[in-house]
Scaffold this motif. Structure first.
Motif, PDB file in Angstrom:
ATOM      1  N   UNK A 354      20.433  16.800   9.695  1.00  0.00           N
ATOM      2  CA  UNK A 354      21.881  16.989   9.528  1.00  0.00           C
ATOM      3  C   UNK A 354      22.200  17.453   8.104  1.00  0.00           C
ATOM      4  N   UNK A 355      23.375  18.060   7.968  1.00  0.00           N
ATOM      5  CA  UNK A 355      23.764  18.579   6.659  1.00  0.00           C
ATOM      6  C   UNK A 355      22.973  19.801   6.231  1.00  0.00           C
ATOM      7  N   UNK A 356      22.323  20.454   7.191  1.00  0.00           N
ATOM      8  CA  UNK A 356      21.459  21.595   6.888  1.00  0.00           C
ATOM      9  C   UNK A 356      20.010  21.152   6.920  1.00  0.00           C
ATOM     10  N   UNK A 357      19.279  21.583   7.922  1.00  0.00           N
ATOM     11  CA  UNK A 357      17.897  21.133   8.108  1.00  0.00           C
ATOM     12  C   UNK A 357      17.017  21.582   6.943  1.00  0.00           C
ATOM     13  N   UNK A 358      15.847  20.925   6.827  1.00  0.00           N
ATOM     14  CA  UNK A 358      14.904  21.311   5.776  1.00  0.00           C
ATOM     15  C   UNK A 358      14.528  22.782   5.878  1.00  0.00           C
ATOM     16  N   UNK A 359      14.383  23.280   7.105  1.00  0.00           N
ATOM     17  CA  UNK A 359      14.000  24.684   7.295  1.00  0.00           C
ATOM     18  C   UNK A 359      15.063  25.618   6.721  1.00  0.00           C
ATOM     19  N   UNK A 360      16.323  25.289   6.967  1.00  0.00           N
ATOM     20  CA  UNK A 360      17.418  26.119   6.441  1.00  0.00           C
ATOM     21  C   UNK A 360      17.450  26.048   4.917  1.00  0.00           C
ATOM     22  N   UNK A 361      17.273  24.845   4.351  1.00  0.00           N
ATOM     23  CA  UNK A 361      17.293  24.712   2.891  1.00  0.00           C
ATOM     24  C   UNK A 361      16.178  25.525   2.248  1.00  0.00           C
ATOM     25  N   UNK A 362      15.022  25.534   2.879  1.00  0.00           N
ATOM     26  CA  UNK A 362      13.908  26.324   2.321  1.00  0.00           C
ATOM     27  C   UNK A 362      14.181  27.816   2.436  1.00  0.00           C
ATOM     28  N   UNK A 363      14.840  28.226   3.515  1.00  0.00           N
ATOM     29  CA  UNK A 363      15.230  29.630   3.645  1.00  0.00           C
ATOM     30  C   UNK A 363      16.173  30.032   2.509  1.00  0.00           C
ATOM     31  N   UNK A 364      17.131  29.157   2.209  1.00  0.00           N
ATOM     32  CA  UNK A 364      18.101  29.447   1.140  1.00  0.00           C
ATOM     33  C   UNK A 364      17.386  29.617  -0.194  1.00  0.00           C
ATOM     34  N   UNK A 365      16.468  28.703  -0.486  1.00  0.00           N
ATOM     35  CA  UNK A 365      15.718  28.791  -1.747  1.00  0.00           C
ATOM     36  C   UNK A 365      14.881  30.065  -1.782  1.00  0.00           C
ATOM     37  N   UNK A 366      14.225  30.376  -0.663  1.00  0.00           N
ATOM     38  CA  UNK A 366      13.366  31.564  -0.619  1.00  0.00           C
ATOM     39  C   UNK A 366      14.179  32.836  -0.841  1.00  0.00           C
ATOM     40  N   UNK A 367      15.338  32.931  -0.181  1.00  0.00           N
ATOM     41  CA  UNK A 367      16.103  34.179  -0.210  1.00  0.00           C
ATOM     42  C   UNK A 367      16.988  34.301  -1.448  1.00  0.00           C
ATOM     43  N   UNK A 368      17.684  33.205  -1.818  1.00  0.00           N
ATOM     44  CA  UNK A 368      18.689  33.303  -2.877  1.00  0.00           C
ATOM     45  C   UNK A 368      18.134  33.005  -4.261  1.00  0.00           C
ATOM     46  N   UNK A 369      17.011  32.286  -4.338  1.00  0.00           N
ATOM     47  CA  UNK A 369      16.445  31.939  -5.637  1.00  0.00           C
ATOM     48  C   UNK A 369      15.196  32.779  -5.920  1.00  0.00           C
ATOM     49  N   UNK A 370      14.279  32.825  -4.942  1.00  0.00           N
ATOM     50  CA  UNK A 370      13.020  33.532  -5.153  1.00  0.00           C
ATOM     51  C   UNK A 370      13.101  35.016  -4.809  1.00  0.00           C
ATOM     52  N   UNK A 371      14.186  35.418  -4.129  1.00  0.00           N
ATOM     53  CA  UNK A 371      14.362  36.830  -3.809  1.00  0.00           C
ATOM     54  C   UNK A 371      13.425  37.347  -2.747  1.00  0.00           C
ATOM     55  N   UNK A 372      12.913  36.470  -1.873  1.00  0.00           N
ATOM     56  CA  UNK A 372      12.024  36.899  -0.808  1.00  0.00           C
ATOM     57  C   UNK A 372      12.812  37.612   0.298  1.00  0.00           C
ATOM     58  N   UNK A 373      12.157  38.440   1.099  1.00  0.00           N
ATOM     59  CA  UNK A 373      12.878  39.165   2.160  1.00  0.00           C
ATOM     60  C   UNK A 373      13.548  38.192   3.119  1.00  0.00           C
ATOM     61  N   UNK A 374      14.734  38.574   3.577  1.00  0.00           N
ATOM     62  CA  UNK A 374      15.470  37.741   4.506  1.00  0.00           C
ATOM     63  C   UNK A 374      14.800  37.727   5.869  1.00  0.00           C
ATOM     64  N   UNK A 375      14.889  36.590   6.512  1.00  0.00           N
ATOM     65  CA  UNK A 375      14.351  36.456   7.855  1.00  0.00           C
ATOM     66  C   UNK A 375      15.236  37.231   8.826  1.00  0.00           C
ATOM     67  N   UNK A 376      14.637  37.932   9.762  1.00  0.00           N
ATOM     68  CA  UNK A 376      15.417  38.675  10.752  1.00  0.00           C
ATOM     69  C   UNK A 376      16.212  37.701  11.608  1.00  0.00           C
ATOM     70  N   UNK A 377      17.531  37.975  11.779  1.00  0.00           N
ATOM     71  CA  UNK A 377      18.404  37.106  12.547  1.00  0.00           C
ATOM     72  C   UNK A 377      18.647  37.685  13.923  1.00  0.00           C
ATOM     73  N   UNK A 378      18.689  36.801  14.902  1.00  0.00           N
ATOM     74  CA  UNK A 378      19.022  37.236  16.253  1.00  0.00           C
ATOM     75  C   UNK A 378      20.489  37.594  16.337  1.00  0.00           C
ATOM     76  N   UNK A 379      20.831  38.696  16.914  1.00  0.00           N
ATOM     77  CA  UNK A 379      22.234  39.089  17.087  1.00  0.00           C
ATOM     78  C   UNK A 379      22.742  38.625  18.438  1.00  0.00           C
ATOM     79  N   UNK A 380      24.042  38.371  18.474  1.00  0.00           N
ATOM     80  CA  UNK A 380      24.630  37.882  19.726  1.00  0.00           C
ATOM     81  C   UNK A 380      25.810  38.772  20.098  1.00  0.00           C
TER      82      UNK A 380
END
Length: 380
Positions: A354-380
């Motif tokens: 809750x409050x943002x899963x560990x996986x989401x928090x690591x994605x944020x750090x990877x993309x916004x801090x480390x500048x790694x490529x963004x994960x492809x998102x499923x479109x709806x």
């Protein structure tokens, strides 16, 4: 930042301590406690504007109040969401009319709020929101379902993230709406019974619920920006309150280890010392963040730290008690009863979700801090 407490802070500490000692919380009436806090001027002390019936306090004094509140064993707050999430969001992104309408009632402890974000198909991936808000003249008609809504049964109002643009996807076309909960036949709240036996969370169903256009925060379709600004407020001084509660829980686990003799086990003793050291690290990290760090990953780091730590503490609480941890005071009774450490163990299973899963928090750090490529998102 120098976080030493000065003479004014210590005077403020004595005032807070004396007030809390002289105002015990009414048993079984958390709403009355909110009104008592409001009458004492203890709600909204962290707001950057003191013109809404609240008094202003500096950052160190906010920390002092948080520490004294936790040390006094005062009850969990019903008004936390309105005071610490919605109010700063309105001050930053709302209109003056909205601030005048809602903030004084929050400061008096008279109006309680809940957060309408997560849905069955949009939890940590909040951009998948499907709840719809259809414009109808000067109002919106809201239909959809929210889930894991804390304190919805007690709330007078809910801030709802809903899709207001037909055909929009992901973070586009969302609006941030302020919705009255007292709409019989249009809003239904169903408590979710957890394995701990409690029901802090709820499902909320909207069936044509009304929100006035004047109670939309930000422009139509700009709700994602407002929602993200609010989520950034979930860390802060309140994390220090949380950590004082964690320290009390750790003391209880250490006490159980001493009583059971588990402290003589070198492996368990090492885990206890590690838990103590990690809690100290979390405190200093929280103080560093309060000092004004511009690190965009700081909230995610804080969530990763305390979520994993508290879950491990729950596991440690059971380990030091051994087989006795599997039985409680209600073991031979038809009633479902757990002690505090058993409830902590069960509830802390969710801390990394809750409050943002560990996986989401690591994605944020990877993309916004480390500048790694963004994960492809499923479109709806």
């Amino acid at each position: 930042m120098d976080f030493a407490f000065g003479p004014e802070d210590e005077a403020f500490r004595h005032e807070a301590r004396d007030w809390l000692a002289g105002h015990p919380a009414p048993a079984g009436d958390p709403r009355a406690w909110e009104r008592e806090l409001g009458a004492g001027g203890w709600i909204g002390i962290g707001w950057p504007d003191g013109s809404y019936g609240n008094r202003r306090a500096g950052l160190t004094q906010q920390v002092v109040w948080a520490e004294e509140y936790a040390r006094a064993g005062a009850p969990a707050r019903l008004g936390h969401i309105g005071e610490n999430l919605l109010a700063p969001t309105l001050l930053a992104h709302g209109t003056e009319e909205q601030c005048r309408r809602f903030l004084p009632a929050i400061a008096r402890g008279e109006e309680l709020w809940c957060q309408g974000y997560s849905e069955p198909g949009a939890g940590s991936d909040l951009a998948g929101v499907r709840t719809r808000a259809v414009r109808d003249g000067d109002r919106y008609r809201i239909s959809g379902q929210k889930i894991w809504t804390s304190l919805a049964l007690d709330a007078d109002r809910c801030f709802v993230l809903a899709r207001s643009e037909e055909g929009s996807r992901r973070h586009r076309g969302l609006s941030f709406l302020l919705v009255a909960m007292d709409q019989p036949g249009r809003i239904e709240v169903r408590p979710i019974r957890q394995m701990s036996g409690t029901s802090e969370f709820n499902e909320v169903y909207f069936d044509g619920a009304v929100a006035h256009a004047r109670e939309r925060v930000g422009a139509e379709g700009d709700g994602w920006r407002v929602a993200m600004a609010l989520l950034a407020l979930e860390r802060g001084v309140s994390t220090l309150v949380q950590q004082i509660g964690f320290a009390a829980e750790l003391d209880g686990v250490i006490g159980a280890a001493v009583r059971s003799g588990a402290v003589r086990d070198p492996v368990l003793a090492d885990r206890l010392v590690t838990a103590w050291a990690e809690l100290r690290v979390m405190r200093w990290n929280a103080l560093r963040t309060l000092g004004g760090t511009a690190d965009p990953g700081a909230p995610s780091v804080a969530k990763l730290l305390w979520g994993g730590w508290h879950r491990r503490l729950g596991e440690l609480a059971m380990a030091v008690r051994g087989a006795a941890a599997t039985a409680g005071p209600g073991a031979w009774s038809p009633a479902y009863e757990l002690d505090e450490q058993q409830r902590m163990f069960l509830f802390s299973r969710a801390d990394t979700i809750y409050g943002g899963s560990d996986e989401i928090q690591r994605d944020i750090i990877a993309e916004r801090v480390l500048g790694l490529p963004r994960e492809a998102k499923e479109t709806r």
